[in-house]
Design a protein around this motif. Structure first.
Motif, short mmCIF file in Angstrom:
data_model
loop_
_atom_site.label_atom_id
_atom_site.label_comp_id
_atom_site.label_asym_id
_atom_site.label_seq_id
_atom_site.Cartn_x
_atom_site.Cartn_y
_atom_site.Cartn_z
N ASP A 59 0.82 -1.22 0.00
CA ASP A 59 0.00 0.00 0.00
C ASP A 59 0.85 1.26 0.00
N SER A 60 1.96 1.24 0.73
CA SER A 60 2.73 2.48 0.91
C SER A 60 3.81 2.69 -0.15
N VAL A 61 4.26 1.62 -0.79
CA VAL A 61 5.27 1.74 -1.85
C VAL A 61 4.56 1.61 -3.19
N ILE A 62 4.45 2.72 -3.89
CA ILE A 62 3.58 2.81 -5.06
C ILE A 62 4.41 2.84 -6.34
N ARG A 63 4.17 1.87 -7.19
CA ARG A 63 4.85 1.86 -8.49
C ARG A 63 4.00 2.60 -9.51
N PHE A 64 4.48 3.77 -9.92
CA PHE A 64 3.71 4.55 -10.88
C PHE A 64 4.61 5.60 -11.52
N ASP A 65 4.29 5.97 -12.74
CA ASP A 65 5.01 7.03 -13.46
C ASP A 65 4.50 8.38 -12.96
N ILE A 66 5.34 9.09 -12.24
CA ILE A 66 4.92 10.35 -11.61
C ILE A 66 4.56 11.42 -12.64
N GLN A 67 4.98 11.23 -13.89
CA GLN A 67 4.60 12.20 -14.91
C GLN A 67 3.09 12.20 -15.16
N LYS A 68 2.43 11.09 -14.85
CA LYS A 68 0.96 11.03 -14.93
C LYS A 68 0.40 11.47 -13.58
N THR A 69 0.68 12.72 -13.21
CA THR A 69 0.46 13.18 -11.84
C THR A 69 -1.00 13.14 -11.43
N GLU A 70 -1.90 13.54 -12.33
CA GLU A 70 -3.32 13.56 -11.97
C GLU A 70 -3.83 12.15 -11.66
N GLU A 71 -3.42 11.18 -12.48
CA GLU A 71 -3.81 9.80 -12.22
C GLU A 71 -3.22 9.30 -10.91
#
Length: 417
Positions: A59-71
């Protein structure tokens, strides 16, 4: 004791987070990172060393592309994002995003270090366009968006000193950064004064002379003195206790060269432990006979102290090739290490072990200890990737000292919004 809530952006393998956690004064609500080995490393550390459950770590370690900030912030992920990231994240993220994890908690602090390759002087020197077209020049914009949304009292933006001279789009990036944070209501030092924000980790108990810019930002609605925060960081310096390579790795089991290398499965083996004692990731690279001979000659002739010309002549003599850059360097027992770099994933020729009997480059464990990661910190991934993530990390004790200073700043009577 009051604890402050933190979000770690561009978390990497966890150098900043680990430093803040080790103070016992901060809760890390979320770590945002997009490279899978780093995600796996962060989660494993939280489970192994901080006693998180598997679900809490996921839950706390999130794999995501931060460039898609709104998502990232709000959820409602695109089909592409769900296909790419959903299986690596908590089920709440595609629906509610980071908001679903943070909920109604106050975010006191945002920390992070956007990838530095586009800003580094070495990186620009090797790129035909001086990294001007590299998308990483503008990742700071995503950092700004998250700060603007959660409105923390303070943020910490860590990067290489080259960020002060980087000029993508024919304008200094530090000017863009200053204007972006000013626009959302944060005070940072002016571009002209930012040179005062360059620190060496060697002054903060780290056995490594690693120079970094620490850009602090203060919410203008909080009566926190920006310059006082820097003063508090400066007071954390340990000028009389410089740590050395020997302090960090001198007691590890020795790894000695074999009289003859051999093959074990698909691996070539050139060195072996001199004792039965061992630690995770304390396994040497393979070095051929030429390398071993070069290491012996380099150390025995004290080539570190030679002129650049002598080093380049040595390179030509031992390889038959010419180069404009020195290719070899050994660490020295009684000095701090030079900057541990991600290039270690390619080779360790600039990080030759100081013991002339061992004739090898440093191991993953040794690189991590020079970055002041705990000896039992787990790194997950290929050997090359482990070297890379360690080289990109913030030294843990450097981060811990910054965290201690900011805790004092946040505790000031006038630190309320």
């Amino acid at each position: 004791m009051k604890k402050y809530n933190v979000i770690d952006l561009f978390a990497g393998c966890g150098g900043l987070s680990e430093g803040f956690l080790e103070t016992g004064k901060f809760n890390i609500l979320a770590h945002i990172e997009w490279e899978k080995p780093m995600i796996d490393t962060l989660r494993k550390n939280l489970i192994k060393r901080w006693h998180y459950t598997s679900k809490e770590a996921q839950d706390s370690v999130i794999r995501f592309d931060i460039q898609k900030t709104e998502e990232l912030l709000h959820g409602n992920w695109s089909k592409e994002s769900i296909n790419t990231y959903a299986k690596d994240n908590s089920s709440v993220l595609p629906l509610k995003g980071l908001d679903g994890i943070i909920k109604n908690k106050t975010v006191d602090l945002i920390i992070g270090g956007p990838p530095c390759q586009a800003y580094s002087i070495a990186g620009r020197a090797q790129d035909p366009n001086s990294m001007k077209n590299d998308y990483r020049n503008y990742l700071f914009e995503s950092f700004v968006k998250v700060v603007d949304y959660y409105k923390p009292k303070i943020f910490v933006f860590e990067n290489v000193p080259g960020i002060l001279s980087a000029k993508p789009g024919d304008r200094f990036v530090i000017e863009r950064i200053y204007e972006a944070f000013d626009k959302i209501g944060y005070e940072i030092r002016t571009p002209e004064n930012m040179k005062k924000s360059v620190y060496s980790s060697v002054d903060f108990e780290v056995p490594q002379d690693r120079h970094r810019v620490i850009i602090l930002g203060v919410n203008k609605n909080c009566k926190i003195s920006l310059e006082n925060l820097y003063t508090l960081i400066n007071k954390q310096k340990k000028d009389k206790s410089k740590q050395t390579v020997k302090n960090a790795i001198g007691n590890l089991p020795k790894i000695m060269p074999l009289k003859k290398s051999y093959k074990k499965g698909n691996l070539n083996i050139s060195h072996e432990l001199a004792t039965k004692d061992n630690y995770i990731n304390h396994t040497p690279r393979y070095h051929n006979e030429r390398d071993i001979k070069i290491f012996r000659e380099w150390i025995s002739n004290n080539m570190n102290s030679c002129s650049t010309k002598e080093k380049l002549d040595f390179y030509k003599k031992v390889t038959g090739k010419t180069s404009n850059h020195n290719k070899y360097r050994n660490l020295e027992w009684d000095k701090p290490s030079p900057t541990i770099v991600s290039h270690l994933y390619k080779d360790g020729l600039m990080f030759i072990h100081p013991d002339i009997k061992q004739l090898r480059s440093i191991t993953i464990l040794e690189a991590s200890l020079l970055q002041t990661f705990p000896i039992d910190y787990p790194f997950v991934g290929s050997n090359a990737y482990c070297y890379k993530m360690i080289g990109n990390a913030v030294p843990v004790l450097f981060a811990k000292n910054i965290a201690e200073a900011l805790y004092l700043g946040l505790g000031e009577k006038n630190a309320k919004a």
